[in-house]
Write a protein that holds these residues in place. Sequence first.
Motif, mmCIF file in Angstrom:
data_model
loop_
_atom_site.group_PDB
_atom_site.id
_atom_site.type_symbol
_atom_site.label_atom_id
_atom_site.label_comp_id
_atom_site.label_asym_id
_atom_site.label_seq_id
_atom_site.Cartn_x
_atom_site.Cartn_y
_atom_site.Cartn_z
ATOM 1 N N PRO A 211 -3.505 -5.040 -8.368
ATOM 2 C CA PRO A 211 -3.529 -5.197 -6.902
ATOM 3 C C PRO A 211 -3.884 -6.632 -6.527
ATOM 4 O O PRO A 211 -4.730 -7.256 -7.167
ATOM 5 N N VAL A 212 -3.191 -7.130 -5.502
ATOM 6 C CA VAL A 212 -3.448 -8.484 -5.012
ATOM 7 C C VAL A 212 -3.500 -8.470 -3.488
ATOM 8 O O VAL A 212 -2.935 -7.587 -2.836
ATOM 9 N N ARG A 213 -4.156 -9.454 -2.950
ATOM 10 C CA ARG A 213 -4.279 -9.599 -1.493
ATOM 11 C C ARG A 213 -2.885 -9.770 -0.879
ATOM 12 O O ARG A 213 -2.038 -10.481 -1.405
ATOM 13 N N LEU A 214 -2.690 -9.112 0.252
ATOM 14 C CA LEU A 214 -1.441 -9.275 0.993
ATOM 15 C C LEU A 214 -1.327 -10.714 1.482
ATOM 16 O O LEU A 214 -2.315 -11.271 1.994
ATOM 17 N N PRO A 215 -0.170 -11.332 1.323
ATOM 18 C CA PRO A 215 -0.006 -12.690 1.846
ATOM 19 C C PRO A 215 -0.243 -12.728 3.352
ATOM 20 O O PRO A 215 0.144 -11.807 4.085
ATOM 21 N N ALA A 216 -0.857 -13.796 3.819
ATOM 22 C CA ALA A 216 -1.213 -13.932 5.240
ATOM 23 C C ALA A 216 0.008 -13.802 6.143
ATOM 24 O O ALA A 216 -0.075 -13.215 7.228
ATOM 25 N N GLU A 217 1.138 -14.325 5.722
ATOM 26 C CA GLU A 217 2.353 -14.239 6.537
ATOM 27 C C GLU A 217 2.805 -12.791 6.722
ATOM 28 O O GLU A 217 3.250 -12.408 7.799
ATOM 29 N N LEU B 185 5.461 -10.344 -6.174
ATOM 30 C CA LEU B 185 4.744 -9.260 -5.515
ATOM 31 C C LEU B 185 5.693 -8.123 -5.129
ATOM 32 O O LEU B 185 6.812 -8.365 -4.692
ATOM 33 N N VAL B 186 5.198 -6.896 -5.311
ATOM 34 C CA VAL B 186 5.937 -5.706 -4.896
ATOM 35 C C VAL B 186 4.951 -4.709 -4.300
ATOM 36 O O VAL B 186 3.743 -4.792 -4.517
ATOM 37 N N PHE B 187 5.499 -3.760 -3.546
ATOM 38 C CA PHE B 187 4.702 -2.666 -3.007
ATOM 39 C C PHE B 187 4.945 -1.418 -3.844
ATOM 40 O O PHE B 187 6.083 -1.104 -4.182
ATOM 41 N N VAL B 188 3.880 -0.712 -4.159
ATOM 42 C CA VAL B 188 3.996 0.558 -4.876
ATOM 43 C C VAL B 188 3.229 1.621 -4.098
ATOM 44 O O VAL B 188 2.243 1.328 -3.418
ATOM 45 N N VAL B 189 3.713 2.848 -4.212
ATOM 46 C CA VAL B 189 3.046 3.961 -3.545
ATOM 47 C C VAL B 189 1.852 4.379 -4.385
ATOM 48 O O VAL B 189 1.969 4.629 -5.581
ATOM 49 N N ARG B 190 0.701 4.440 -3.755
ATOM 50 C CA ARG B 190 -0.518 4.888 -4.429
ATOM 51 C C ARG B 190 -0.819 6.342 -4.101
ATOM 52 O O ARG B 190 -1.298 7.092 -4.927
ATOM 53 N N ARG B 191 -0.514 6.735 -2.855
ATOM 54 C CA ARG B 191 -0.873 8.085 -2.416
ATOM 55 C C ARG B 191 0.073 8.538 -1.319
ATOM 56 O O ARG B 191 0.457 7.742 -0.464
ATOM 57 N N VAL B 192 0.429 9.823 -1.358
ATOM 58 C CA VAL B 192 1.204 10.448 -0.287
ATOM 59 C C VAL B 192 0.539 11.770 0.068
ATOM 60 O O VAL B 192 0.271 12.590 -0.810
ATOM 61 N N GLU B 193 0.262 11.941 1.341
ATOM 62 C CA GLU B 193 -0.218 13.221 1.858
ATOM 63 C C GLU B 193 0.899 13.733 2.765
ATOM 64 O O GLU B 193 1.210 13.107 3.781
ATOM 65 N N ALA B 194 1.530 14.843 2.389
ATOM 66 C CA ALA B 194 2.732 15.302 3.086
ATOM 67 C C ALA B 194 2.580 16.720 3.610
ATOM 68 O O ALA B 194 1.956 17.563 2.969
ATOM 69 N N LEU C 245 2.539 1.538 11.301
ATOM 70 C CA LEU C 245 1.405 1.057 10.526
ATOM 71 C C LEU C 245 0.146 1.742 11.027
ATOM 72 O O LEU C 245 -0.122 1.766 12.227
ATOM 73 N N HIS C 246 -0.605 2.312 10.105
ATOM 74 C CA HIS C 246 -1.863 2.969 10.457
ATOM 75 C C HIS C 246 -3.057 2.083 10.115
ATOM 76 O O HIS C 246 -3.968 1.912 10.919
ATOM 77 N N GLU C 247 -3.040 1.508 8.921
ATOM 78 C CA GLU C 247 -4.177 0.701 8.465
ATOM 79 C C GLU C 247 -3.677 -0.410 7.556
ATOM 80 O O GLU C 247 -2.778 -0.207 6.744
ATOM 81 N N LEU C 248 -4.282 -1.566 7.711
ATOM 82 C CA LEU C 248 -3.929 -2.725 6.901
ATOM 83 C C LEU C 248 -5.185 -3.238 6.235
ATOM 84 O O LEU C 248 -6.120 -3.680 6.908
ATOM 85 N N GLY C 249 -5.241 -3.117 4.904
ATOM 86 C CA GLY C 249 -6.392 -3.604 4.149
ATOM 87 C C GLY C 249 -6.061 -4.917 3.471
ATOM 88 O O GLY C 249 -5.017 -5.517 3.725
ATOM 89 N N ASN C 250 -6.929 -5.348 2.568
ATOM 90 C CA ASN C 250 -6.681 -6.603 1.860
ATOM 91 C C ASN C 250 -5.432 -6.538 0.977
ATOM 92 O O ASN C 250 -4.628 -7.463 0.960
ATOM 93 N N ALA C 251 -5.279 -5.442 0.239
ATOM 94 C CA ALA C 251 -4.132 -5.272 -0.654
ATOM 95 C C ALA C 251 -3.386 -3.974 -0.355
ATOM 96 O O ALA C 251 -2.455 -3.623 -1.062
ATOM 97 N N ARG C 252 -3.793 -3.285 0.708
ATOM 98 C CA ARG C 252 -3.305 -1.935 0.963
ATOM 99 C C ARG C 252 -2.701 -1.810 2.361
ATOM 100 O O ARG C 252 -3.200 -2.387 3.328
ATOM 101 N N ILE C 253 -1.649 -1.014 2.449
ATOM 102 C CA ILE C 253 -1.010 -0.673 3.718
ATOM 103 C C ILE C 253 -0.969 0.844 3.795
ATOM 104 O O ILE C 253 -0.549 1.505 2.840
#
Length: 135
Positions: A116-122, A52-61, A79-87
């Motif tokens: 995209p995959v679900r973030l691990p619970a840990e 698993l890795v994190f990739v940038v999907r969107r940047v609003e700057a 941290l603003h929002e934590l989704g199933n596969a998204r931060i």
Amino acid sequence: MHHFPIRVYYEDTDLAGIVYYANYLKFIERARSEWLRDMGIDQSALKRDAGLVFVVRRVEADYLAPARFDDLLTVQSRLHELGNARITMCQKVMRQDRVLFSAVVTLVCINDAGRPVRLPAELVRLMGDASPACN
């Protein structure tokens, strides 16, 4: 909120002596990596052990004011929002109390196949609670 110090070096600046716009993205990337590390999340182990890795999907700057050679900056990340596969993160580059750059960054957790995959619970547990708004 996580704080990460950055010193502006000559290589970070353009011909006018101000930080080149794309380097703010590098600054906030480093801060996100240190935010994860400070929580005990080892990105190398996450890739090696779980694929698993994190990739940038969107940047609003927003570029609000220039940073210059030799400035000592601080990148604030939260941290603003934590989704199933998204931060979603709120990040600011500050010089003392002045915001020079702000961004809302959406990251997605993906597997070796690029899906995209679900973030691990840990990881969700370690990241904790999200903040309701980016200010």
